[in-house]
Write a protein that holds these residues in place. Sequence first.
Motif, PDB file in Angstrom:
ATOM      1  N   MET A 164      -2.343  81.194  28.976  1.00 58.40           N
ATOM      2  CA  MET A 164      -1.848  82.512  28.565  1.00 58.40           C
ATOM      3  C   MET A 164      -2.201  82.774  27.102  1.00 58.40           C
ATOM      4  O   MET A 164      -2.610  83.885  26.741  1.00 58.40           O
ATOM      5  N   TYR A 165      -2.064  81.764  26.242  1.00 57.51           N
ATOM      6  CA  TYR A 165      -2.391  81.912  24.826  1.00 57.51           C
ATOM      7  C   TYR A 165      -3.888  82.208  24.656  1.00 57.51           C
ATOM      8  O   TYR A 165      -4.268  83.080  23.873  1.00 57.51           O
ATOM      9  N   ALA A 166      -4.735  81.472  25.387  1.00 60.65           N
ATOM     10  CA  ALA A 166      -6.182  81.684  25.294  1.00 60.65           C
ATOM     11  C   ALA A 166      -6.542  83.094  25.755  1.00 60.65           C
ATOM     12  O   ALA A 166      -7.375  83.768  25.135  1.00 60.65           O
ATOM     13  N   ASP A 167      -5.928  83.559  26.843  1.00 64.41           N
ATOM     14  CA  ASP A 167      -6.184  84.919  27.325  1.00 64.41           C
ATOM     15  C   ASP A 167      -5.746  85.952  26.297  1.00 64.41           C
ATOM     16  O   ASP A 167      -6.450  86.935  26.034  1.00 64.41           O
ATOM     17  N   LEU A 168      -4.573  85.732  25.719  1.00 66.42           N
ATOM     18  CA  LEU A 168      -4.050  86.653  24.708  1.00 66.42           C
ATOM     19  C   LEU A 168      -4.952  86.658  23.484  1.00 66.42           C
ATOM     20  O   LEU A 168      -5.267  87.725  22.937  1.00 66.42           O
ATOM     21  N   LYS A 169      -5.389  85.485  23.071  1.00 63.27           N
ATOM     22  CA  LYS A 169      -6.254  85.377  21.898  1.00 63.27           C
ATOM     23  C   LYS A 169      -7.586  86.091  22.160  1.00 63.27           C
ATOM     24  O   LYS A 169      -8.090  86.818  21.309  1.00 63.27           O
ATOM     25  N   GLY A 170      -8.151  85.925  23.353  1.00 57.83           N
ATOM     26  CA  GLY A 170      -9.397  86.598  23.706  1.00 57.83           C
ATOM     27  C   GLY A 170      -9.237  88.104  23.730  1.00 57.83           C
ATOM     28  O   GLY A 170     -10.091  88.845  23.243  1.00 57.83           O
ATOM     29  N   SER A 171      -8.125  88.571  24.272  1.00 59.64           N
ATOM     30  CA  SER A 171      -7.860  90.015  24.305  1.00 59.64           C
ATOM     31  C   SER A 171      -7.712  90.569  22.894  1.00 59.64           C
ATOM     32  O   SER A 171      -8.200  91.655  22.578  1.00 59.64           O
ATOM     33  N   GLN A 172      -7.031  89.802  22.054  1.00 59.08           N
ATOM     34  CA  GLN A 172      -6.819  90.233  20.677  1.00 59.08           C
ATOM     35  C   GLN A 172      -8.149  90.313  19.928  1.00 59.08           C
ATOM     36  O   GLN A 172      -8.412  91.289  19.214  1.00 59.08           O
ATOM     37  N   GLU A 173      -9.016  89.316  20.103  1.00 60.96           N
ATOM     38  CA  GLU A 173     -10.314  89.328  19.434  1.00 60.96           C
ATOM     39  C   GLU A 173     -11.166  90.498  19.920  1.00 60.96           C
ATOM     40  O   GLU A 173     -11.851  91.142  19.136  1.00 60.96           O
ATOM     41  N   LYS A 174     -11.121  90.794  21.218  1.00 64.65           N
ATOM     42  CA  LYS A 174     -11.872  91.931  21.766  1.00 64.65           C
ATOM     43  C   LYS A 174     -11.345  93.239  21.179  1.00 64.65           C
ATOM     44  O   LYS A 174     -12.115  94.119  20.806  1.00 64.65           O
ATOM     45  N   MET A 175     -10.025  93.342  21.082  1.00 65.13           N
ATOM     46  CA  MET A 175      -9.429  94.553  20.536  1.00 65.13           C
ATOM     47  C   MET A 175      -9.855  94.742  19.079  1.00 65.13           C
ATOM     48  O   MET A 175     -10.246  95.835  18.670  1.00 65.13           O
ATOM     49  N   TYR A 176      -9.802  93.663  18.275  1.00 61.81           N
ATOM     50  CA  TYR A 176     -10.218  93.762  16.879  1.00 61.81           C
ATOM     51  C   TYR A 176     -11.693  94.121  16.770  1.00 61.81           C
ATOM     52  O   TYR A 176     -12.092  94.918  15.924  1.00 61.81           O
ATOM     53  N   SER A 177     -12.510  93.564  17.648  1.00 62.07           N
ATOM     54  CA  SER A 177     -13.933  93.868  17.644  1.00 62.07           C
ATOM     55  C   SER A 177     -14.171  95.337  17.989  1.00 62.07           C
ATOM     56  O   SER A 177     -14.988  96.014  17.351  1.00 62.07           O
ATOM     57  N   ASP A 178     -13.456  95.846  18.990  1.00 66.41           N
ATOM     58  CA  ASP A 178     -13.595  97.258  19.382  1.00 66.41           C
ATOM     59  C   ASP A 178     -13.166  98.186  18.241  1.00 66.41           C
ATOM     60  O   ASP A 178     -13.839  99.179  17.943  1.00 66.41           O
ATOM     61  N   ILE A 179     -12.063  97.845  17.603  1.00 65.37           N
ATOM     62  CA  ILE A 179     -11.571  98.676  16.487  1.00 65.37           C
ATOM     63  C   ILE A 179     -12.564  98.660  15.335  1.00 65.37           C
ATOM     64  O   ILE A 179     -12.862  99.703  14.747  1.00 65.37           O
ATOM     65  N   ALA A 180     -13.104  97.477  15.019  1.00 63.20           N
ATOM     66  CA  ALA A 180     -14.084  97.384  13.935  1.00 63.20           C
ATOM     67  C   ALA A 180     -15.323  98.216  14.260  1.00 63.20           C
ATOM     68  O   ALA A 180     -15.866  98.902  13.387  1.00 63.20           O
ATOM     69  N   GLY A 181     -15.758  98.186  15.506  1.00 64.25           N
ATOM     70  CA  GLY A 181     -16.913  98.992  15.909  1.00 64.25           C
ATOM     71  C   GLY A 181     -16.639 100.472  15.773  1.00 64.25           C
ATOM     72  O   GLY A 181     -17.494 101.238  15.329  1.00 64.25           O
ATOM     73  N   ARG A 182     -15.452 100.879  16.150  1.00 65.34           N
ATOM     74  CA  ARG A 182     -15.098 102.303  16.043  1.00 65.34           C
ATOM     75  C   ARG A 182     -15.027 102.746  14.592  1.00 65.34           C
ATOM     76  O   ARG A 182     -15.469 103.842  14.243  1.00 65.34           O
ATOM     77  N   PHE A 183     -14.447 101.892  13.727  1.00 65.27           N
ATOM     78  CA  PHE A 183     -14.383 102.237  12.311  1.00 65.27           C
ATOM     79  C   PHE A 183     -15.782 102.317  11.700  1.00 65.27           C
ATOM     80  O   PHE A 183     -16.058 103.191  10.881  1.00 65.27           O
ATOM     81  N   GLU A 184     -16.656 101.419  12.103  1.00 61.79           N
ATOM     82  CA  GLU A 184     -18.028 101.443  11.591  1.00 61.79           C
ATOM     83  C   GLU A 184     -18.729 102.736  12.010  1.00 61.79           C
ATOM     84  O   GLU A 184     -19.391 103.388  11.209  1.00 61.79           O
ATOM     85  N   ALA A 185     -18.563 103.111  13.280  1.00 67.53           N
ATOM     86  CA  ALA A 185     -19.170 104.354  13.771  1.00 67.53           C
ATOM     87  C   ALA A 185     -18.593 105.565  13.028  1.00 67.53           C
ATOM     88  O   ALA A 185     -19.329 106.486  12.655  1.00 67.53           O
ATOM     89  N   LEU A 186     -17.290 105.558  12.796  1.00 63.87           N
ATOM     90  CA  LEU A 186     -16.648 106.652  12.068  1.00 63.87           C
ATOM     91  C   LEU A 186     -17.153 106.707  10.634  1.00 63.87           C
ATOM     92  O   LEU A 186     -17.421 107.787  10.101  1.00 63.87           O
TER      93      LEU A 186
END
Length: 79
Positions: A13-35
Amino acid sequence: MDNEKLFELMEKMYADLKGSQEKMYSDIAGRFEALHIEMRQSFLKLENELNETKKTLYDGYAQNTESIKRIEMKLDEIR
């Protein structure tokens, strides 16, 4: 459920949560870069438009000044 299985489940569960969190941070960083890129392009476009407007206004000011000088010269001739 024994402690070892519970621990393995918690690790998964921790590994899944950590992976989801990293994906979310990556998506947010990509959106901020595009903005950021979009905003920079908009500012450059606006700056170019303002420079053109400033040049046009200055040209109009110069033409008005020349016209006033010609009128003043004609008035001086009439006096």
